[in-house]
Design an enzyme around this catalytic site. Structure first.
Site, PDB file in Angstrom:
ATOM      1  N   SER A 315      -0.250   0.698 -27.277  1.00 17.40           N
ATOM      2  CA  SER A 315      -1.780   1.003 -27.448  1.00 17.40           C
ATOM      3  C   SER A 315      -2.012  -0.502 -27.932  1.00 17.40           C
ATOM      4  O   SER A 315      -1.993  -1.406 -27.711  1.00 17.40           O
ATOM      5  CB  SER A 315      -2.943   2.214 -27.328  1.00 17.40           C
ATOM      6  OG  SER A 315      -3.861   2.172 -27.000  1.00 17.40           O
ATOM      7  N   ASP A 326       3.853 -13.124 -27.190  1.00 17.72           N
ATOM      8  CA  ASP A 326       3.474 -14.214 -26.129  1.00 17.72           C
ATOM      9  C   ASP A 326       3.674 -15.871 -26.396  1.00 17.72           C
ATOM     10  O   ASP A 326       3.806 -17.168 -25.962  1.00 17.72           O
ATOM     11  CB  ASP A 326       2.959 -13.799 -24.754  1.00 17.72           C
ATOM     12  CG  ASP A 326       2.807 -12.610 -24.017  1.00 17.72           C
ATOM     13  OD1 ASP A 326       4.752 -12.260 -24.503  1.00 17.72           O
ATOM     14  OD2 ASP A 326       2.546 -12.477 -23.767  1.00 17.72           O
ATOM     15  N   LYS A 340       1.640   2.098 -23.061  1.00 18.09           N
ATOM     16  CA  LYS A 340       0.637   2.808 -23.695  1.00 18.09           C
ATOM     17  C   LYS A 340      -0.501   1.212 -22.698  1.00 18.09           C
ATOM     18  O   LYS A 340      -0.748   0.460 -24.403  1.00 18.09           O
ATOM     19  CB  LYS A 340       0.040   3.516 -24.066  1.00 18.09           C
ATOM     20  CG  LYS A 340      -1.342   4.171 -23.895  1.00 18.09           C
ATOM     21  CD  LYS A 340      -2.418   4.784 -24.971  1.00 18.09           C
ATOM     22  CE  LYS A 340      -3.297   5.148 -24.304  1.00 18.09           C
ATOM     23  NZ  LYS A 340      -4.975   4.073 -24.332  1.00 18.09           N
TER      24      LYS A 340
END
Length: 461
Positions: A315, A326, A340
């Protein structure tokens, strides 16, 4: 029994009010604008759905009436209604749950970081309760509880079909109390009993240490003020380093089950320059759509960062790892994360109970959804030298009723396959005694980068 009791007729009437015209519908009427054919069709479809739901609620009320008036013993109406709510939510994803008042109080305690208990993050897998991860430096971790363990019983009571909230409640309690856990693990021929003494669990969410100018910061979960604690810990490590900037950092998110979204954003923001996307959320029909971006202040210097993850990183941990990956701000090492990728909101109800409701999916800055998939590390680093990734660990994809991964979007960049260990790793006397193999690899990797980066950083002065 041809009619419904008055309380249930009133409840059904209230439902009809709640499912009446939406705010948008009312605005259309008040504005005296002509209803278009598509709008009229939409209202007709909605009315048909509401009518079908009303018939189902009427059936529920009738069954409840039969039970109340004819069951062999007088039933507890409150328990009947709570059971109906729980049964309804169990048709949805595993993260949407109803919490009775006592469980909801404990959930709020979790985010403050203090409670009495064992320190175990658990989840339901089919009819079984399994350990997602023991929290570091808690009674459960010290007793040898491992991710993937099946919790067969608690104090002699079977957990077969037991609600997660009920299991958590049985393990919580005053420090000093004894809890007997019955554990089944791959390799065990039969379940084993482990007696654990509850302790006062006070999770200091951020802890750090210094290795030859390279920092190691462990973020155990994302609770209130985790972002602030991270800043203070980094400042403390700089002071230990003689006031000099760190030459690298290992941000350790292993076995971090997540927590507060705002704190995950704050931790990511600390390492990213201003106005970069960190995470976006999208709900049904475009609702609950948000995008969190970094702010152009209090950003750490551009020293190299490694983020350590494993199957217990879930999470909020995956939000941080995905954002830094990224944007190329960190190298991710370890094993595939939990997966998740959904956002829950917590609603406090009138009687002190709570509803944790899944309202959206979240996406990394490049549009990746990690639901079911998790974050793929840049370098696959096992727990032990030459070791393999354990097969018995529990991830989101193993949970009953979990969301399926969405089809890959055109704009989504597919995750690259992880490399093996970084090339050119060299032994370092500072890490020679370390038993933690992934941490050792991460520190030696950063140590190998430091000589190439230091001249570049100092030459501009």
């Amino acid at each position: 029994m041809t009619g419904l009791p008055q309380p249930w007729r009133a409840a059904l009437a209230a439902f009809l009010l709640l499912t009446g015209p939406s705010a948008a519908d009312e605005k259309t009427k008040d504005g005296a604008r002509a209803a278009t054919a598509p709008a009229a069709t939409g209202r007709a479809e909605r009315a048909e759905r509401d009518d079908a739901t009303f018939r189902q609620l009427e059936l529920f009320a009738r069954v409840l009436s039969y039970v109340e008036n004819n069951y062999v013993e007088p039933p507890d109406r409150e328990r009947l209604v709570q059971g109906a709510i729980q049964g309804m939510l169990e048709t949805l994803d595993p993260h949407t749950v109803y919490m009775p008042p006592e469980v909801f109080r404990e959930m709020k305690i979790d985010t403050s970081g203090e409670w009495g208990g064992l320190g175990i993050e658990i989840a339901r897998k089919g009819e079984r309760i399994v350990v997602v991860a023991p929290i570091d430096d808690t009674p459960a971790a010290r007793a040898g509880i491992k991710a993937g363990d099946e919790l067969v019983g608690i104090d002699g009571e079977s957990t077969q079909g037991m609600d997660v909230g009920r299991a958590m409640q049985k393990m919580r309690g005053p420090a000093g109390g004894r809890v007997l856990l019955t554990i089944m693990r791959q390799g065990f021929s039969a379940p084993r009993e482990i007696a654990i003494i509850r302790d006062h669990i006070r999770i200091i969410s951020v802890e750090g240490s210094l290795y030859g100018g390279i920092g190691h910061v462990k973020v155990k979960n994302f609770q209130d003020r985790t972002g602030l604690y991270l800043r203070k810990e980094l400042d403390r490590l700089r002071a230990l380093n003689g006031g000099k900037e760190l030459s690298g950092l290992v941000l350790d998110l292993r076995n971090n089950p997540g927590g507060l979204l705002d704190e995950a954003v704050a931790v990511s923001d600390r390492f990213l320059p201003g106005n970069l996307p960190i995470v976006s959320t999208r709900g049904r029909d475009g609702r609950n759509a948000t995008e969190e971006r970094s702010k152009d202040r209090d950003t750490e210097k551009d020293y190299p960062v490694v983020v350590l993850v494993n199957a217990g990183s879930a999470s909020a941990s995956e939000i941080v790892a995905g954002a830094l990956q990224d944007h190329g701000r960190a190298t991710i090492m370890g094993t595939q994360t939990f997966g998740k990728g959904s956002v829950q909101t917590v609603i406090e109800l009138e009687d002190g109970s709570g509803l944790k409701l899944t309202i959206a999916r979240y996406y990394t800055p490049k549009g990746r959804s990690i639901q079911e998939r998790g974050i793929t590390p840049d370098y696959l680093v096992p727990d032990e030298p030459g070791g393999k990734t354990p097969r018995d660990v529990v991830r989101e994809k193993d949970l009953q009723r979990h969301f399926r991964a969405e089809p890959t979007a055109v704009t989504e960049t597919p995750a690259a396959a992880p490399h093996g260990l970084p090339e050119g790793l060299k032994d370092w006397d500072v890490t020679a005694a370390l038993k933690d193999y992934p941490l050792k690899v991460a520190l030696e990797y950063l140590h190998g980068l430091a000589p190439a980066r230091v001249p570049a950083r100092t030459s501009g002065r």
